[in-house]
Write an enzyme that holds these catalytic residues in place. Structure first.
Site, short mmCIF file in Angstrom:
data_model
loop_
_atom_site.label_atom_id
_atom_site.label_comp_id
_atom_site.label_asym_id
_atom_site.label_seq_id
_atom_site.Cartn_x
_atom_site.Cartn_y
_atom_site.Cartn_z
CB VAL A 61 13.85 -104.48 -13.53
CG1 VAL A 61 14.46 -103.62 -14.35
CG2 VAL A 61 14.66 -105.00 -12.85
CE1 TYR A 62 14.37 -99.17 -14.80
CE2 TYR A 62 13.29 -97.45 -15.52
CZ TYR A 62 14.84 -98.04 -15.44
OH TYR A 62 14.97 -97.43 -16.39
CB SER A 63 10.45 -99.78 -7.97
OG SER A 63 11.35 -98.96 -7.58
N GLY A 64 10.74 -103.36 -8.98
CA GLY A 64 9.46 -104.80 -8.85
C GLY A 64 8.06 -104.14 -10.17
N GLY A 65 8.46 -103.12 -10.53
CA GLY A 65 6.95 -103.14 -11.40
C GLY A 65 6.20 -102.11 -10.25
#
Length: 350
Positions: A61-65
């Site tokens: 979930v961090y920066s959308g992958g």
């Protein structure tokens, strides 16, 4: 660098690790944390490895992958030198199966993480949150398959309550599934709720703590002071609503004591705050966040020395809070304490 076993497992991890939440820098939350690209991330990894920091933590979930992708690029060619930890379960899209810990979601999350990280296995795979809609048996049997397939080495959780973690451990024991060895938790001088239930559980069940936000969401850097406005560059301007709540007066009292001890020791305020955490029971590793080399190098200075008992006692007094029910009677009343030692009995003796 000191190394400790992660929970009751045989895996040894450094007491300091690097979180990749600043890698990628996409979206309102993670963009405010930092915008570290592959080149800069490679340099941060260099510094970590030189200092003996081998554990790197991220999440899908961090920066959308993008965080996983940047970390994968930063460790390329030296995968055998690092321990990789990532997390899944939180929503990564709007689809009906884009969130949770179902068999469908976990297998897909694992495959995507392997691709983005550029590796054939993940050393520690953690559930980012408890999924109340998926049977625990389904979750653990899926993780068991992924471990047997060699795609995961160890499994853990993050942000679970005590009953959620204990029920999961009981199911794992009943069916012979892999036990969770780690719990990635919020724990800091300005947020000690971890001590009431999760710390005793971790001690009893052999679950090691991987601590996130050891500086209280950026509040224990020494830059947030009583009677002063937030510094212009503080990420709290944009992200305070996402972080754990704090009581301002106690925060300032804690920072006053941190500053006093920093002067006594010749250390920086963040180094003192992190060193205090390293004394606590169950803590296997404290996850550092860094936007740049300067922040990383400063935080790495939290090891190689130790607070005195008197200094630790001052910090504990300044940060103490009344335990919620049903824990406070065991702290306050002798009859309760005779039957079940209070949380304070678990902590190091000053």
């Amino acid at each position: 660098m000191e190394y400790r076993r992660l929970g009751a497992s045989g895996l040894r991890v450094p007491v300091l690790s690097l979180g990749a939440g600043t890698f990628g820098g996409q979206g309102p939350l993670f963009g405010a944390w930092g915008r570290v690209d592959v080149e800069e991330a490679r340099r941060l990894v260099d510094i970590c490895l030189d200092a003996g920091v081998t554990l790197f933590d991220t999440a899908d979930v961090y920066s959308g992958g993008a965080s996983e992708e940047v970390l994968g690029g930063a460790i390329k060619g030296r995968r055998d030198q690092v321990i990789l930890s990532t997390k899944a379960s939180l929503p990564v899209g709007d689809g009906p199966n884009d969130a949770g810990s179902s068999r469908f979601r976990l297998i897909e999350a694992c495959e995507q993480a392997l691709r983005r990280l550029g590796t054939d296995h993940i050393d520690v795979f953690q559930l980012h949150a408890f999924d109340a809609g998926t049977p625990i048996e389904e979750v653990l049997s899926t993780l068991d398959e992924l471990v047997r397939a060699g795609k995961l080495r160890y499994v853990g959780v993050s942000n679970f309550s005590g009953w959620q973690l204990m029920k999961s451990l009981a199911v794992a024991e009943k069916y012979g599934y892999p036990r969770y060895i780690s719990h990635q938790v919020y724990y800091s001088l300005v947020g000690r709720d971890y001590e009431w239930e999760l710390m005793p559980l971790g001690l009893d069940q052999g679950v090691g703590a991987l601590v996130w936000s050891p500086l209280g969401w950026g509040r224990l850097t020494g830059k947030v002071r009583r009677g002063r406005p937030l510094p212009a560059g503080s990420r709290l301007h944009d992200t305070a609503q996402f972080g754990p709540p704090v009581r301002d007066e106690q925060l300032f009292d804690i920072v006053d004591v941190l500053s006093e001890i920093a002067e006594e020791t010749g250390k920086a305020v963040p180094q003192v705050a992190i060193n205090w955490l390293l004394r606590r029971p169950t803590v296997s590793s404290v996850i550092l966040g860094a936007r740049n080399e300067e922040q990383l190098r400063q935080n790495l200075g939290a090891v190689g020395w130790t607070l005195t008992a008197a200094q630790a006692a001052k910090l504990e007094a300044a940060s103490a809070t009344t335990a919620p029910y049903p824990y406070y009677p065991y702290e306050r009343q002798e009859g309760f304490a005779q039957l079940n030692p209070p949380v304070s009995a678990l902590l190091p003796t000053p």
